[in-house]
Design an enzyme around this catalytic site. Sequence first.
Site, mmCIF file in Angstrom:
data_model
loop_
_atom_site.group_PDB
_atom_site.id
_atom_site.type_symbol
_atom_site.label_atom_id
_atom_site.label_comp_id
_atom_site.label_asym_id
_atom_site.label_seq_id
_atom_site.Cartn_x
_atom_site.Cartn_y
_atom_site.Cartn_z
ATOM 1 C CB ALA A 12 34.294 35.085 27.998
ATOM 2 C CE LYS A 24 34.261 41.791 34.795
ATOM 3 N NZ LYS A 24 32.962 41.908 35.498
ATOM 4 C CE1 TYR A 105 31.522 33.441 37.145
ATOM 5 C CE2 TYR A 105 32.103 32.237 39.146
ATOM 6 C CZ TYR A 105 31.241 32.454 38.083
ATOM 7 O OH TYR A 105 30.113 31.686 37.949
ATOM 8 C CG ASP A 107 34.667 39.445 37.729
ATOM 9 O OD1 ASP A 107 34.664 38.289 38.201
ATOM 10 O OD2 ASP A 107 33.626 40.047 37.389
ATOM 11 N N GLY A 143 22.055 35.551 44.995
ATOM 12 C CA GLY A 143 21.378 34.271 45.106
ATOM 13 C C GLY A 143 21.607 33.704 46.499
ATOM 14 C CG ASN A 172 26.120 31.338 44.183
ATOM 15 O OD1 ASN A 172 27.107 30.643 44.417
ATOM 16 N ND2 ASN A 172 25.665 31.560 42.961
ATOM 17 C CG HIS A 348 72.331 65.230 50.634
ATOM 18 N ND1 HIS A 348 72.373 65.361 52.003
ATOM 19 C CD2 HIS A 348 73.607 65.358 50.219
ATOM 20 C CE1 HIS A 348 73.614 65.569 52.384
ATOM 21 N NE2 HIS A 348 74.377 65.576 51.333
ATOM 22 C CB SER A 408 83.128 70.505 45.155
ATOM 23 O OG SER A 408 83.095 69.741 46.334
#
Length: 453
Positions: A12, A24, A105, A107, A143, A172, A348, A408
């Site tokens: 969010a 994102k 998460y 992201d 953290g 963390n 080709h 051809s």
Amino acid sequence: MERSSLAVILAAGDSTRMKSSKSKVLHPVAGRPMIGHVVEAVAGAGVGAVALVVGRDADNVAAAASLKGLQVEAFLQKERKGTGHAVLAAREAIKRGFDDVIVAYGDVPLITSATLDRAREAIAAGADVAVIGFHTDRPTGYGRLLVENGELVAIREEKDATDEERKVTWCNSGLMAINGRNALDLLDRIGNSNVKGEYYLTDVVEIARSLGRRAIAIDAPEKELTGCNNRAELAFIERLWQERRRHELMVDGVSMIAPETVFLSFDTKIGQDVLIEPNVVFGPGVTIEPGAIVHAFSHLEGAHLAEGAVVGPFARLRPGANLHANAKVGNFCEVKKAEIGEGAKVNHLTYIGDAFVGAGSNIGAGAITCNYDGYNKSETRIGANSFIGSNSSLVAPVTIGERAYIASGSVITDDVPADALAFGRARQEVKPGRAVALRERAKAQKEAKKKSS
């Protein structure tokens, strides 16, 4: 008895640092929105339901998170009051009762099912909270996970940490698993008595311990837990994903001469003994069977290569290209929505679109299927063992019979029967000496222009 599990995926955020017109989590990694990678990881960990917490681009994020066979329900977080508040946006899902609740998460697209499995196993073994952490030699800003006697006692944010706690290198990631039967009890106890007035999910560790419950930390690779906030980090995550997938394929028997130059999509499937030369790009939807070869500087999307097929160099296969066994599409060729039969050669400088090329046929240099009239696409069918001469144009809809020859330079607008030889060009005329007169006339015109200027 199999344990039930809910994943609450937080997606969010406002994505301000991404500087983008969209969330994102909608930005692609390996051709798939970031959120799609996270949903696939939780599904692989045995999660049966997903509560997707959305804000910006809610409908688009929910659509990108859909996965066949998995129940995904979106919950709108109207206000941003911290991670604890975000998880509780999915209260209605959590209160239905699950054995464990995973918090992930949108992201963090490199997270693996194996790591989430370990978090679930920790809850099954009796922990009430299992926090996923990582060791790093650059812990500043993260953290810290404070562990005593194998138990996680707290998650300390750096600004609140003592000098001794700042020396801790176990950090963390934000991801965790919670005992689903106690989840709401723990989450509802999170307060907002802090400078920002926000509800921090990390507080559940100390809350659980204050109630006599267990919290532990499990370790995962730092790269796997990389989050994305801007375009530079998005490029870094793309690199990490590509490195991981290339390695997996090579371990499984795929040869890459210069793997760092090969770019894969999230669903690329490549069999054993396939050779991938340098500078090859795979868009979504490519499957390559064992023994095929993709030469350098080729681009493939939505294509299938059967055993022994050869592509490139400098070839482009677009969606619907299907090369049968030992078929070849060579340099500077484009194939779209076409079957190339067993052993057929498109060597080709050729475009084959909306077509069927029979087994053993040979398509000469510069031959094209003219499949579009400005309004509609039409099909060209070329029978087995046919020969299409160089610089021929096959104007669809048209059918070339088996073993037919196309001279051809022909423009073919009508069907050609099997074993027939077709010409579709003006007869050549030769006028001896006429070149001299043409040169003299052109020279005179040039001199006249000079005098007049």
